[in-house]
Enzyme design. Sequence first.
Site: not given
Ligand SMILES: [Zn+2]
Length: 169
Positions: A92-93, A134-135, A138
Amino acid sequence: MRRPILRYGAPVLQQKAAPIAALTPELDTLIDDMRDTMHGAAGVGLAAPQVGESLRVCLVDLSAGRRPDQLLVLINPDVLERDGLQLKEEGCLSVPGIEATVPRPQSLTVRAMDRDGDVRDIRAEGLLARAIQHEVDHLNGILFLDRLRPVYRWALTRRIARLRRAGKW
Ligand SMILES: [Zn+2]
């Protein structure tokens, strides 16, 4: 314009983001900035909370900027259906340098608005399903670390704390 990417520990990453009520020039700018930020970081996904905006919009681009037609803009995404299970390494960034094997659905259907205001159902499998889940996580204040077994999550958060203390994170 690229924006700074917030890291694990920033409160906005743990909040449930607010729905987008209308397509506005500000939203358009935010989406452009998110695209530039994601591509600048060679990422394959980015959600608005990662740049400090608690709004339900996220991007996925498995080509990491190499193919413009691969960019998915998901506004107010809603996962309608999940099937199967995949276990793959994921990062993850907002959690740089840390990867972990995360359980994800093998396929899913997500309903989302695009930037033209059209609502579409998108069927995704494999890596695309993983990236979308994943997004969307968030937008619900969930990081991939939260999807791990407690003992594993604990080890990784300890590692992050150590790196932070050493000034390497
Ligand atoms: Zn992420």
